[in-house]
Design a protein around this motif. Structure first.
Motif, PDB file in Angstrom:
ATOM      1  N   ALA A   1       0.745  -1.248  -0.049  1.00  0.00           N
ATOM      2  CA  ALA A   1      -0.142  -0.158   0.104  1.00  0.00           C
ATOM      3  C   ALA A   1       0.856   1.354   0.009  1.00  0.00           C
ATOM      4  CB  ALA A   1      -0.820  -0.049   1.304  1.00  0.00           C
ATOM      5  N   VAL A   2       0.578   2.135  -0.692  1.00  0.00           N
ATOM      6  CA  VAL A   2       1.119   3.385  -0.926  1.00  0.00           C
ATOM      7  C   VAL A   2       0.204   4.519  -0.223  1.00  0.00           C
ATOM      8  CG1 VAL A   2       2.446   2.924  -2.676  1.00  0.00           C
ATOM      9  CG2 VAL A   2       0.316   4.158  -3.111  1.00  0.00           C
ATOM     10  N   GLN A   3       0.927   5.723   0.553  1.00  0.00           N
ATOM     11  CA  GLN A   3       0.272   6.867   1.006  1.00  0.00           C
ATOM     12  C   GLN A   3      -0.531   7.505  -0.020  1.00  0.00           C
ATOM     13  OE1 GLN A   3       3.138   8.367   3.767  1.00  0.00           O
ATOM     14  NE2 GLN A   3       1.931   7.403   5.645  1.00  0.00           N
ATOM     15  N   LYS A   4      -1.499   8.216   0.275  1.00  0.00           N
ATOM     16  CA  LYS A   4      -2.021   9.039  -0.731  1.00  0.00           C
ATOM     17  C   LYS A   4      -1.502  10.441  -0.377  1.00  0.00           C
ATOM     18  CE  LYS A   4      -4.226   5.933  -3.001  1.00  0.00           C
ATOM     19  NZ  LYS A   4      -3.832   5.387  -4.330  1.00  0.00           N
ATOM     20  N   CYS A   5      -1.143  11.406  -1.165  1.00  0.00           N
ATOM     21  CA  CYS A   5      -0.527  12.793  -0.660  1.00  0.00           C
ATOM     22  C   CYS A   5      -1.734  13.524  -0.425  1.00  0.00           C
ATOM     23  CB  CYS A   5       0.162  13.363  -1.763  1.00  0.00           C
ATOM     24  SG  CYS A   5      -0.634  13.918  -3.260  1.00  0.00           S
ATOM     25  N   GLY A   6      -2.851  13.267  -1.054  1.00  0.00           N
ATOM     26  CA  GLY A   6      -4.138  14.130  -0.602  1.00  0.00           C
ATOM     27  C   GLY A   6      -4.785  13.989   0.730  1.00  0.00           C
ATOM     28  N   GLU A   7      -4.211  12.908   1.355  1.00  0.00           N
ATOM     29  CA  GLU A   7      -4.539  12.659   2.845  1.00  0.00           C
ATOM     30  C   GLU A   7      -3.736  13.301   3.737  1.00  0.00           C
ATOM     31  OE1 GLU A   7      -4.473   8.517   3.410  1.00  0.00           O
ATOM     32  OE2 GLU A   7      -6.088   8.129   1.954  1.00  0.00           O
ATOM     33  N   PHE A   8      -2.488  13.926   3.218  1.00  0.00           N
ATOM     34  CA  PHE A   8      -1.661  14.708   3.999  1.00  0.00           C
ATOM     35  C   PHE A   8      -1.575  16.116   3.651  1.00  0.00           C
ATOM     36  CE2 PHE A   8      -0.277  10.293   4.615  1.00  0.00           C
ATOM     37  CZ  PHE A   8      -0.066  10.106   5.795  1.00  0.00           C
ATOM     38  N   ILE A   9      -2.462  16.750   3.018  1.00  0.00           N
ATOM     39  CA  ILE A   9      -2.655  18.049   2.601  1.00  0.00           C
ATOM     40  C   ILE A   9      -3.584  18.825   3.513  1.00  0.00           C
ATOM     41  CG2 ILE A   9      -2.966  20.156   0.840  1.00  0.00           C
ATOM     42  CD1 ILE A   9      -0.231  18.431   0.584  1.00  0.00           C
ATOM     43  N   GLN A  10      -3.630  20.074   4.004  1.00  0.00           N
ATOM     44  CA  GLN A  10      -4.499  20.806   4.920  1.00  0.00           C
ATOM     45  C   GLN A  10      -5.253  21.500   3.925  1.00  0.00           C
ATOM     46  OE1 GLN A  10      -2.493  22.580   8.043  1.00  0.00           O
ATOM     47  NE2 GLN A  10      -1.979  20.670   9.141  1.00  0.00           N
TER      48      GLN A  10
END
Length: 182
Positions: free
Chosen positions: A173-182
């Motif tokens: 599984a890879v992280q989704k960058c959209g989940e780490f943007i405020q």
């Protein structure tokens, strides 16, 4: 000149000296969001007889907030006596390439367009910046380099993107960058 006039003049110069000192400290302070870049190599571009040559220098910097991403940038460095003394204003021609170099891990939430790296490009008012963003639809980190000045910025820029991919056989599984943007 009377002693009152001398004291008044001294106060005026003292105030001016404090303003200049504050500007110098502000500009010369820690200007980078990341650690200092690693010099990879330099190549001379313009030969000078009695002073250092003009050069192109390639540097590497790791993203301090996103593990597994490194950027390489090439900047022109002025030679001559002004360049040697650090007084020359560097030009804004900067190239950029960023790549995934390991599993990508976000350390915490980030803002779109956050500074990833900053570096002074003149004695006072010009700096180079690498900023980071996220294309959430494509799960891609986007890095842009540009330089700016207090009065007049530069439209010269370069962009590089890093698709977030699995790294090695163990990472499914890879992280989704959209989940780490405020």
């Amino acid at each position: 000149m009377t002693s009152k006039a001398i004291v008044k003049c001294d106060k005026k110069w003292r105030s001016l000296a404090l303003v200049v000192l504050a500007l110098t400290v502000w500009q010369a302070g820690p200007a980078s969001a990341a650690d200092e870049p690693d010099l990879i190599f330099r190549r001379s571009t313009v030969f000078k007889w009695l002073s250092p040559n003009d050069k192109l220098a390639t540097y590497a910097v790791d993203d301090p907030e996103v593990e597994g991403v490194a950027c390489h940038f090439t900047v022109p460095e002025k030679g001559g006596f002004k360049g040697w003394l650090g007084l020359a204003e560097e030009v804004s021609d900067i190239s950029l390439a960023c790549r995934q170099i390991g599993p990508i891990k976000f350390k915490h939430k980030l803002e779109q367009g956050d500074d990833m790296f900053r570096q002074r490009r003149s004695l006072f008012f010009k700096k180079m910046q690498i900023v980071r963003g996220c294309d959430a639809k494509r799960n891609v980190l986007v890095y842009m380099v540009y330089s700016d000045r207090l009065i007049e910025g530069s439209p010269k820029n370069s962009t590089s993107s890093v698709p977030i991919m699995p790294w090695g056989a163990t990472e499914a599984a890879v992280q989704k960058c959209g989940e780490f943007i405020q």
